[in-house]
Design a protein around this motif. Structure first.
Motif, PDB file in Angstrom:
ATOM      1  N   THR A   7       7.020  -9.078  10.476  1.00 45.34           N
ATOM      2  CA  THR A   7       7.630  -7.945   9.797  1.00 45.34           C
ATOM      3  C   THR A   7       9.030  -7.769  10.363  1.00 45.34           C
ATOM      4  OG1 THR A   7       7.288  -5.653   9.116  1.00 45.34           O
ATOM      5  CG2 THR A   7       6.803  -6.163  11.426  1.00 45.34           C
ATOM      6  N   ARG A  11      10.684   0.316   2.926  1.00 56.65           N
ATOM      7  CA  ARG A  11       9.418   0.539   2.217  1.00 56.65           C
ATOM      8  C   ARG A  11       8.680   1.778   2.690  1.00 56.65           C
ATOM      9  NH1 ARG A  11       7.816  -3.610  -1.582  1.00 56.65           N
ATOM     10  NH2 ARG A  11       9.564  -5.051  -1.500  1.00 56.65           N
ATOM     11  N   ARG A  45      -0.162  -6.231   9.814  1.00 54.10           N
ATOM     12  CA  ARG A  45       1.124  -5.597   9.465  1.00 54.10           C
ATOM     13  C   ARG A  45       0.981  -4.580   8.339  1.00 54.10           C
ATOM     14  NH1 ARG A  45       4.777 -10.051   6.133  1.00 54.10           N
ATOM     15  NH2 ARG A  45       3.413 -10.181   4.315  1.00 54.10           N
ATOM     16  N   LEU A  77       2.498   1.572  10.028  1.00 48.95           N
ATOM     17  CA  LEU A  77       2.458   2.943   9.508  1.00 48.95           C
ATOM     18  C   LEU A  77       1.960   3.975  10.512  1.00 48.95           C
ATOM     19  CD1 LEU A  77       0.781   2.418   5.995  1.00 48.95           C
ATOM     20  CD2 LEU A  77       3.196   2.845   6.453  1.00 48.95           C
ATOM     21  N   MET A 117      -7.076  -0.680   4.521  1.00 50.64           N
ATOM     22  CA  MET A 117      -6.355   0.103   3.509  1.00 50.64           C
ATOM     23  C   MET A 117      -5.858  -0.767   2.370  1.00 50.64           C
ATOM     24  SD  MET A 117      -2.966   2.427   4.118  1.00 50.64           S
ATOM     25  CE  MET A 117      -1.852   1.039   4.281  1.00 50.64           C
ATOM     26  N   GLY A 162      -3.102  -0.437   0.356  1.00 48.17           N
ATOM     27  CA  GLY A 162      -1.903   0.400   0.396  1.00 48.17           C
ATOM     28  C   GLY A 162      -1.367   0.765  -0.975  1.00 48.17           C
ATOM     29  N   VAL A 191      -3.634   3.401  -2.583  1.00 48.59           N
ATOM     30  CA  VAL A 191      -3.458   4.705  -1.917  1.00 48.59           C
ATOM     31  C   VAL A 191      -2.149   5.335  -2.396  1.00 48.59           C
ATOM     32  CG1 VAL A 191      -3.079   5.873   0.298  1.00 48.59           C
ATOM     33  CG2 VAL A 191      -4.810   4.077   0.125  1.00 48.59           C
ATOM     34  N   HIS A 214       2.571  15.813   3.690  1.00 50.79           N
ATOM     35  CA  HIS A 214       2.039  14.822   4.635  1.00 50.79           C
ATOM     36  C   HIS A 214       3.060  13.699   4.791  1.00 50.79           C
ATOM     37  CE1 HIS A 214      -0.247  11.876   6.635  1.00 50.79           C
ATOM     38  NE2 HIS A 214      -0.593  11.179   5.575  1.00 50.79           N
ATOM     39  N   ALA A 253       3.526  10.299   5.219  1.00 55.27           N
ATOM     40  CA  ALA A 253       2.890   8.979   5.145  1.00 55.27           C
ATOM     41  C   ALA A 253       3.927   7.899   4.880  1.00 55.27           C
ATOM     42  CB  ALA A 253       1.838   8.963   4.046  1.00 55.27           C
ATOM     43  N   ARG A 263       8.753   7.170   0.466  1.00 54.66           N
ATOM     44  CA  ARG A 263       8.749   6.949  -0.994  1.00 54.66           C
ATOM     45  C   ARG A 263       7.686   7.809  -1.670  1.00 54.66           C
ATOM     46  NH1 ARG A 263       7.265   1.271  -0.500  1.00 54.66           N
ATOM     47  NH2 ARG A 263       7.047   1.219  -2.748  1.00 54.66           N
ATOM     48  N   ASN A 300       3.048   7.768  10.527  1.00 54.17           N
ATOM     49  CA  ASN A 300       1.974   8.553   9.921  1.00 54.17           C
ATOM     50  C   ASN A 300       0.980   8.966  11.006  1.00 54.17           C
ATOM     51  OD1 ASN A 300      -0.308   9.505   8.624  1.00 54.17           O
ATOM     52  ND2 ASN A 300      -0.264   7.964   7.004  1.00 54.17           N
TER      53      ASN A 300
HETATM   54  O1  UT7 Z   1      -2.170   8.769   4.989  1.00 53.51           O
HETATM   55  C1  UT7 Z   1      -2.319   7.846   3.961  1.00 53.51           C
HETATM   56  C2  UT7 Z   1      -2.175   6.499   4.517  1.00 53.51           C
HETATM   57  N1  UT7 Z   1      -1.706   5.429   3.739  1.00 53.51           N
HETATM   58  C3  UT7 Z   1      -0.609   5.392   2.960  1.00 53.51           C
HETATM   59  O2  UT7 Z   1       0.033   6.350   2.682  1.00 53.51           O
HETATM   60  C4  UT7 Z   1      -0.240   4.033   2.438  1.00 53.51           C
HETATM   61  C5  UT7 Z   1       0.404   4.068   1.082  1.00 53.51           C
HETATM   62  N2  UT7 Z   1       0.989   2.784   0.774  1.00 53.51           N
HETATM   63  C6  UT7 Z   1       2.163   2.367   1.290  1.00 53.51           C
HETATM   64  O3  UT7 Z   1       2.803   3.095   2.040  1.00 53.51           O
HETATM   65  C7  UT7 Z   1       2.708   1.028   0.866  1.00 53.51           C
HETATM   66  O4  UT7 Z   1       1.853   0.485  -0.124  1.00 53.51           O
HETATM   67  C8  UT7 Z   1       2.857   0.015   2.046  1.00 53.51           C
HETATM   68  C9  UT7 Z   1       3.978   0.463   2.963  1.00 53.51           C
HETATM   69  C10 UT7 Z   1       1.559  -0.107   2.816  1.00 53.51           C
HETATM   70  C11 UT7 Z   1       3.243  -1.349   1.484  1.00 53.51           C
HETATM   71  O5  UT7 Z   1       4.434  -1.231   0.711  1.00 53.51           O
HETATM   72  P1  UT7 Z   1       4.524  -1.905  -0.738  1.00 53.51           P
HETATM   73  O6  UT7 Z   1       5.850  -1.575  -1.270  1.00 53.51           O
HETATM   74  O7  UT7 Z   1       3.312  -1.452  -1.521  1.00 53.51           O
HETATM   75  O8  UT7 Z   1       4.471  -3.435  -0.365  1.00 53.51           O
HETATM   76  P2  UT7 Z   1       3.572  -4.591  -0.994  1.00 53.51           P
HETATM   77  O9  UT7 Z   1       2.198  -4.546  -0.390  1.00 53.51           O
HETATM   78  O10 UT7 Z   1       3.707  -4.582  -2.486  1.00 53.51           O
HETATM   79  O11 UT7 Z   1       4.303  -5.879  -0.470  1.00 53.51           O
HETATM   80  C12 UT7 Z   1       5.613  -6.250  -0.963  1.00 53.51           C
HETATM   81  C13 UT7 Z   1       6.056  -7.510  -0.241  1.00 53.51           C
HETATM   82  C14 UT7 Z   1       5.016  -8.625  -0.282  1.00 53.51           C
HETATM   83  O12 UT7 Z   1       5.724  -9.843  -0.319  1.00 53.51           O
HETATM   84  P3  UT7 Z   1       5.920 -10.652  -1.705  1.00 53.51           P
HETATM   85  O13 UT7 Z   1       4.555 -10.902  -2.220  1.00 53.51           O
HETATM   86  O14 UT7 Z   1       6.722  -9.736  -2.578  1.00 53.51           O
HETATM   87  O15 UT7 Z   1       6.673 -11.877  -1.262  1.00 53.51           O
HETATM   88  C15 UT7 Z   1       4.296  -8.481   1.037  1.00 53.51           C
HETATM   89  O16 UT7 Z   1       3.723  -9.694   1.463  1.00 53.51           O
HETATM   90  O17 UT7 Z   1       6.281  -7.232   1.144  1.00 53.51           O
HETATM   91  C16 UT7 Z   1       5.430  -8.068   1.967  1.00 53.51           C
HETATM   92  N3  UT7 Z   1       4.969  -7.248   3.073  1.00 53.51           N
HETATM   93  C17 UT7 Z   1       5.635  -7.117   4.227  1.00 53.51           C
HETATM   94  N4  UT7 Z   1       6.778  -7.690   4.663  1.00 53.51           N
HETATM   95  C18 UT7 Z   1       7.200  -7.344   5.903  1.00 53.51           C
HETATM   96  C19 UT7 Z   1       3.866  -6.463   3.121  1.00 53.51           C
HETATM   97  N5  UT7 Z   1       3.805  -5.813   4.307  1.00 53.51           N
HETATM   98  C20 UT7 Z   1       4.907  -6.219   5.009  1.00 53.51           C
HETATM   99  C21 UT7 Z   1       5.389  -5.896   6.287  1.00 53.51           C
HETATM  100  N6  UT7 Z   1       6.543  -6.492   6.685  1.00 53.51           N
HETATM  101  N7  UT7 Z   1       4.764  -5.035   7.114  1.00 53.51           N
END
Ligand code: UT7
Length: 316
Positions: free
Chosen positions: A36, A44, A154, A159, A203, A205, A208, A240, A242, A245, A270
Motif C-alpha cells: 500500500t 481513498r 491491507r 482503516l 470486511m 469494503g 459496507v 462516524h 470511517a 468519502r 476508524n
Molecule cells: O466502520 C465501518 C467500517 N468500514 C468501512 O467504513 C469501510 C467502507 N469501505 C471503504 O472505506 C473502502 O471500500 C475501502 C477504503 C476499504 C477500499 O476503497 P475502494 O475505493 O472501495 O477500493 P477498491 O477495493 O475498489 O480497490 C481499488 C483499487 C484496486 O486495484 P485495481 O483493481 O483497481 O487495480 C485494489 O486492488 O485499489 C487497490 N487497493 C489498494 N491499493 C493500495 C485496495 N486496497 C488497497 C490498499 N493500498 N490498501
C-alpha cells in the motif's frame, strides 16, 4: 419513530475526555509491511495516521477520568457507567466492570456492543436512565481494534485504530439537550463486516461503503424529523469517522456543507465506538459545538447498525 415527551427528565453534558492508542502509525509505516502507499490511503480514506496500543479498559479509564475531572464531580455521585465497545478485554466480565472499579465508581456498569454506532446507542440509553430517575451517567465509547486486525491485510489494516471518548451526562431541569433520536440495525447484513470470537475483522469494503451512506442519511433524517428540525438549521454534524468519502457523500445527500462537519479521521483512523466522541470532544476536530448549537451525531457500523441523535448543545 419515538417522540420524546414534553415532560421528560432531560440531561446535558457536563464533562468530557478522550484518549488515543499510545503508538502513532503513519501510512508510510504501513507501506513498509504491506502493498500500500500513503497517496492511496489518503485519497481513498482521508486517513493520514492512526494511534494504536492500549487495552479497552486502559483507554476508557483515561477518558473517563478526564470527563469526571472536567465535570468536577465526586465519582460516587455517578449512578451508572455505560461503556460502548466492540472490543472488550475479556468475554466475561464486561470491560465496564474493570473501568468502574478503577474510577472509584459504586454503581451499575454494563457494556453496549453496537459496533461503530455504539457511542450514540450508549448516549441514548443514558438519557433513558436519566428519564427514569438517575442523576448522573458516565458514557464511554472505546475500541482497541488493532487487536482484531490482521496486520497483513491491507483491506482492513489501513482503516482501523484505537481510541476512547467519554462524557458525563447530568440530569437537568426541563427537557434537556436531546431533541430527537433514532436507533436501527439490519442483521441480514452481518456477513459484510464481522469478526469471530478470537478472530480477525473481515470486511466487504465496497458493500459496507454502499450501504453506509444510505443508512446514515436515513437515520439522520429520522432524528431530524423527530426533533422537528431541518438540515439547514444544524450548526454541527458529527458523523462516524470511517472514511472521508463516506462522510462527504452522506453530508452532501443531507444538504450539510463540510464546514459544519467535525472531521478527525485524518488523525485517528476508524476507532469505531470512539470515533464520534473523538470528533466531538477531541483535539483534532475542525468544528466545535457552542452553547445553543444544534448538533447532529450519526453513526453506522457492523450489524449493520445505525444511530443518530439531534441535541441542543447546553454544556455551560
Ligand atoms: O466502520 C465501518 C467500517 N468500514 C468501512 O467504513 C469501510 C467502507 N469501505 C471503504 O472505506 C473502502 O471500500 C475501502 C477504503 C476499504 C477500499 O476503497 P475502494 O475505493 O472501495 O477500493 P477498491 O477495493 O475498489 O480497490 C481499488 C483499487 C484496486 O486495484 P485495481 O483493481 O483497481 O487495480 C485494489 O486492488 O485499489 C487497490 N487497493 C489498494 N491499493 C493500495 C485496495 N486496497 C488497497 C490498499 N493500498 N490498501
Amino acid at each position: 419513530m419515538p417522540q420524546i415527551p414534553d415532560n421528560v427528565r432531560g440531561a446535558r453534558f457536563i464533562g468530557w475526555g478522550t484518549s488515543l492508542g499510545h503508538t502513532t502509525v503513519t501510512n508510510d509505516d504501513l507501506s513498509k509491511t504491506m502493498d500500500t502507499n500513503d497517496e492511496w490511503i489518503r485519497e481513498r480514506t482521508g486517513i493520514h495516521r492512526r494511534h494504536i496500543g492500549g487495552s479497552t479498559a486502559e483507554m476508557s479509564i483515561a477518558s473517563g477520568r478526564a470527563a469526571i475531572e472536567m465535570a468536577g464531580i465526586d465519582p460516587l455521585t455517578i449512578d451508572a457507567l455505560v461503556l460502548a465497545t466492540t472490543t472488550p478485554d475479556r468475554t466475561v466480565p464486561a470491560t465496564s466492570a474493570t473501568v468502574q472499579h478503577a474510577l472509584g465508581l459504586r454503581c451499575g456498569a454494563f457494556d453496549v456492543n453496537a459496533a461503530c454506532s455504539g457511542f450514540v446507542y450508549a448516549m441514548i440509553t443514558a438519557h433513558g436512565l436519566i428519564a427514569m430517575g438517575s442523576q448522573r451517567i458516565l458514557v464511554i465509547g472505546t475500541d482497541s481494534l488493532s487487536r482484531i486486525v490482521d496486520w497483513t491485510d491491507r483491506n482492513t489494516a489501513i482503516l482501523f485504530a484505537d481510541g476512547s471518548g467519554a462524557a458525563v451526562l447530568e440530569r437537568t431541569t426541563g427537557h434537556g439537550q436531546m431533541l430527537g433520536w433514532d436507533l436501527d440495525a439490519d442483521g441480514s447484513a452481518e456477513e459484510i463486516l464481522y469478526s469471530e470470537v478470537g478472530g480477525f475483522v473481515h470486511m466487504d469494503g465496497k458493500e459496507v461503503f454502499r450501504r453506509a451512506v444510505r443508512i446514515m442519511v436515513d437515520s439522520a433524517q429520522k432524528s431530524m424529523a423527530a426533533a422537528g428540525v431541518t438540515a439547514d438549521q444544524l450548526n454541527v454534524v458529527v458523523p462516524h469517522q470511517a472514511n472521508i468519502r463516506i462522510i462527504t457523500s452522506a453530508c452532501d445527500k443531507l444538504g450539510v456543507p463540510m464546514e459544519k462537519v467535525a472531521v478527525v479521521v485524518h488523525e485517528t483512523g476508524n476507532t469505531s465506538s470512539a470515533s464520534i466522541p473523538l470528533a466531538l470532544f477531541g483535539d483534532f476536530g475542525q468544528v466545535r459545538a457552542k452553547d445553543g448549537d444544534l448538533v447532529l451525531m450519526v453513526g453506522f457500523g457492523a450489524g449493520m447498525t445505525a444511530a443518530s441523535a439531534v441535541v441542543r448543545w447546553n454544556a455551560q
